[in-house]
Design a protein around this motif. Structure first.
Motif, PDB file in Angstrom:
ATOM      1  N   ALA A 154       0.839  -1.070  -0.114  1.00 47.99           N
ATOM      2  CA  ALA A 154       0.169   0.043   0.004  1.00 47.99           C
ATOM      3  C   ALA A 154       0.847   1.336   0.180  1.00 47.99           C
ATOM      4  N   GLU A 155       0.773   2.222  -0.801  1.00 53.56           N
ATOM      5  CA  GLU A 155       1.490   3.303  -1.011  1.00 53.56           C
ATOM      6  C   GLU A 155       1.988   4.006   0.149  1.00 53.56           C
ATOM      7  N   LYS A 156       0.847   4.308   1.013  1.00 55.01           N
ATOM      8  CA  LYS A 156       1.022   5.030   2.301  1.00 55.01           C
ATOM      9  C   LYS A 156       1.402   4.324   3.486  1.00 55.01           C
ATOM     10  N   ASP A 157       1.339   3.000   3.300  1.00 57.55           N
ATOM     11  CA  ASP A 157       2.117   2.069   4.439  1.00 57.55           C
ATOM     12  C   ASP A 157       3.481   2.421   4.880  1.00 57.55           C
ATOM     13  N   TRP A 158       3.506   2.599   6.225  1.00 56.48           N
ATOM     14  CA  TRP A 158       5.036   2.859   6.490  1.00 56.48           C
ATOM     15  C   TRP A 158       6.020   1.879   6.328  1.00 56.48           C
ATOM     16  N   LEU A 159       5.328   0.634   6.261  1.00 56.54           N
ATOM     17  CA  LEU A 159       6.099  -0.591   6.101  1.00 56.54           C
ATOM     18  C   LEU A 159       6.307  -0.956   4.558  1.00 56.54           C
ATOM     19  N   ARG A 160       6.031   0.057   3.804  1.00 50.70           N
ATOM     20  CA  ARG A 160       6.098  -0.154   2.217  1.00 50.70           C
ATOM     21  C   ARG A 160       7.420  -0.530   1.669  1.00 50.70           C
ATOM     22  N   ASN A 161       8.399   0.335   2.067  1.00 54.12           N
ATOM     23  CA  ASN A 161       9.596   0.478   1.491  1.00 54.12           C
ATOM     24  C   ASN A 161      10.396  -1.086   2.078  1.00 54.12           C
TER      25      ASN A 161
END
Length: 305
Positions: free
Chosen positions: A244-251
């Motif tokens: 999800a684009e705005k998930d802080w775990l995305r990267n």
């Protein structure tokens, strides 16, 4: 929530606090969805205790179209909740799986592992591994649960989960690849990683508290699977990453996606990213447009074999 006058010695809001007297203050009360037949979707569900000694159980789901002459794909699913919240019986996870079973026409075994910090990690990983072995005990058609014997296709099996559950599912998939003799002749063809939790400096302290043996997000193979020597043997041929684009775990999810392709594992990878959405958005509004799109992608992935 009851008021506790004992001083707080560890504050891991919004998940839990630890008081000096040893008590644990959780910020979310447990909820329970009763397993039953759902007339809207035609999906039936029930619970099965796989280990009376530990109390570990699974919640099983089957769709309405259960032709005894046609076996269905099998998904072993592990719920999220930062390793310390939720259960297979939580309405949030129950409703999601119920809909997924209806959409994809698959059999699902949802694992109810024991939660940290009362049960320190890696207990949740070991419980999930035990659940996988229990599922595999049905592969010859003579296990203790008729739904699996009669309806599950063990040559079209999948592992999956969201958030912490995706982390555990990934670890279990690697473990199954290193120890294939322990899961009989089950063929795991795919792994679903939905908004996977692979750590980061923001949660390093909390994870180490829940897992006292952890070396942290860089060196712990549970948080950084690239550090796991068993990764090239991971037991599946395809992995679907749903970020999800705005998930802080995305990267961290993207970093693992890129590293997995270079690890020597050799399978196929797919990536889906939900624009403008945050962590676990689909669980809280199953009917919104992007949740419907995500569900469709999951169903397609489970039915490509």
């Amino acid at each position: 929530m009851e008021f506790n006058t004992s001083p707080v010695i560890h504050d891991f809001s919004p998940f839990f606090k630890i008081h000096e007297d040893g008590s644990i203050q959780r910020f979310k009360k447990p909820e329970f969805a009763i397993p039953s037949y759902d007339p809207q979707t035609g999906v039936d569900s029930k619970d099965f205790v796989i280990s009376p000694e530990t109390g570990v159980s699974v919640r099983l789901f089957i769709p309405k179209s259960t032709d005894p002459d046609r076996k269905l794909p099998l998904l072993v699913y592990i719920h999220g909740g930062a390793f310390c919240l939720g259960s297979a019986s939580s309405p949030t996870f129950h409703n999601f799986i119920n809909l997924l079973v209806s959409e994809a026409n698959v059999v699902v075994v949802s694992v109810d592992y024991r939660l940290a910090p009362e049960h320190p990690l890696p207990i949740a990983y070991d419980d999930s591994w035990s659940a996988l072995q229990w599922v595999a005990s049905h592969s010859a058609g003579n296990g203790p649960e008729p739904w699996l014997n009669n309806h599950a296709d063990f040559q079209r099996a999948f592992l999956g989960g969201e958030s912490a559950g995706a982390n555990i599912a990934n670890n279990v998939a690697i473990r199954a690849g290193v120890n294939p003799e322990l899961i009989n002749d089950v063929k795991f063809v795919g792994l679903l990683l939905i908004h996977p939790f692979f750590g980061g400096k923001e949660v390093d302290k909390m994870y180490k508290f829940m897992c006292p043996t952890s070396s942290g997000c860089d060196d712990d193979p549970r948080l950084n699977p690239v550090a796991d020597p068993g990764l090239p043997s991971m037991r599946c041929s395809r992995v679907l990453f749903c970020l999800a684009e705005k998930d802080w775990l995305r990267n961290r999810g993207w970093a693992y996606y890129e590293a997995l392709g270079k690890s020597g594992w050799g399978g196929e990878m797919e990536m889906m990213e939900s624009e403008g959405e945050g962590h676990g958005f689909h669980l809280f509004n199953l009917t919104c447009e992007k949740a419907v799109t995500l569900m469709s992608r999951l169903a397609s992935f489970l039915n490509q074999y």
